[in-house]
Design an enzyme around this catalytic site. Sequence first.
Site, PDB file in Angstrom:
ATOM      1  N   ASN A 210      -2.470 -18.153  -8.171  1.00 27.98           N
ATOM      2  CA  ASN A 210      -1.227 -17.694  -7.546  1.00 27.98           C
ATOM      3  C   ASN A 210      -0.915 -18.578  -6.341  1.00 27.98           C
ATOM      4  OD1 ASN A 210      -2.448 -16.469  -5.060  1.00 27.98           O
ATOM      5  ND2 ASN A 210      -3.500 -15.240  -6.613  1.00 27.98           N
ATOM      6  N   ASP A 308     -12.114  -4.601  -8.042  1.00 28.17           N
ATOM      7  CA  ASP A 308     -11.319  -4.554  -6.810  1.00 28.17           C
ATOM      8  C   ASP A 308     -12.297  -4.718  -5.646  1.00 28.17           C
ATOM      9  OD1 ASP A 308      -9.922  -3.668  -4.468  1.00 28.17           O
ATOM     10  OD2 ASP A 308      -8.386  -2.872  -5.815  1.00 28.17           O
TER      11      ASP A 308
END
Length: 401
Positions: A210, A308
């Site tokens: 990203n 996570d």
Amino acid sequence: MQTLAGKKILLGIGGGIAAYKCADLTRRLIERGAEVQVVMTKAAKEFITPLTMQAVSGKPVSDSLLDPAAEASMGHIELAKWADLILIAPATADLIARIASGMGNDLLTTLVLASDAPIAVSPAMNQQMYRNQATQENIATLQRRGMHIWGPASGEQACGDIGPGRMLEPMQLVEECEQFWADKPLKGLSVLITAGPTRESIDPVRYISNHSSGKMGFALAQAAVQLGASTNLVAGPVSLDTPVGANRIDVASALEMYNTVMQYAPSHDIFISCAAVADYRPESIAEQKIKKKDGNEHMTITMVKNPDIVASVANMTDARPYTVGFAAETQDVAHYARSKLSNKNLDMICANDVSIEGQGFNSNNNAVTLYWKEGEQSLTLASKQKIAQQILMCIAEKISS
Ligand code: C5P
């Protein structure tokens, strides 16, 4: 604004083009209440005159070790004892090398040897000279001896090159001086920070990633060091200089970042998860480069969820650090931020609206709102460095109350 009231700063000017900025630097230090005594090397006088520096500092400039008249007024040992801080700016490659090797072949290097005042060095030179292994080793030597290294900044240079080696701007040096004497609310605490994107490999030559620049996380690491914390920075692939004083651990994938963070987190007081961690990774990484096949208009990559990281730390049962997450939202920021705060069991979340141009991703500026269980605080648009300091000040306040 007398943030430097009564501070005695010995400003050692080296012979680099950035020396012309020292007149402005001196004025701004004096405006804030500091007393500035200027010492110049022989080469510095080729770039800015002693008369200019005398006019702005209000004191005669010292520039010679062997001048009987100067020695009779304030001799070099007296000068060395007078300083609360020796600030060397610009510090050229040559000056840094002479200090690193312990030479005392002019007034400035002699003062460095003769003083027990803290010393801050602000490097300024051509980017290639700065990157040269000799210079890097010399700077590391000064750091090892406890000297503070302020800068350099990256960007366009007087010689036309682009890269690291620009002296910090006068106001940035003033801020460094202010920070130097400011209370250090994170002294004795350790901070672990993640920054940048992660890279999820598809095959040996391709990956999914990203646009995270890592700037916010790196600014947090810099601010944590400045506020006195021992700082570990887990960095995804970014092209940023390591903040001076922080320890950097480079990782690529989300799994690598997860493993590193889980290993380090228990020994830290604060964990700040600023990285843009990929939510999913390819289920398997092809051993060989995937070939396109005639007639195949589509290809499918099966993705599996990454752990996570911030939630895993926040749910640690033993030695859990104060845990802070980030939330980049495009709408309904407060609502989504608060639900992440509670779903991930965080102590604080820093939320920003990334739909607004000029802040957040890839920008040098940011504006965030901090949410914790019982309250919130908005930090208006400012440089990522400023925002980072404010975030850490708020965390410091929370963990001390
Ligand atoms: O859920 P979302 O990705 O929006 O949450 C953002 C926060 O969670 C950030 O602090 C980010 O660093 C962290 N995060 C993480 N591990 C993931 C995904 C996000 O630590 N796999």
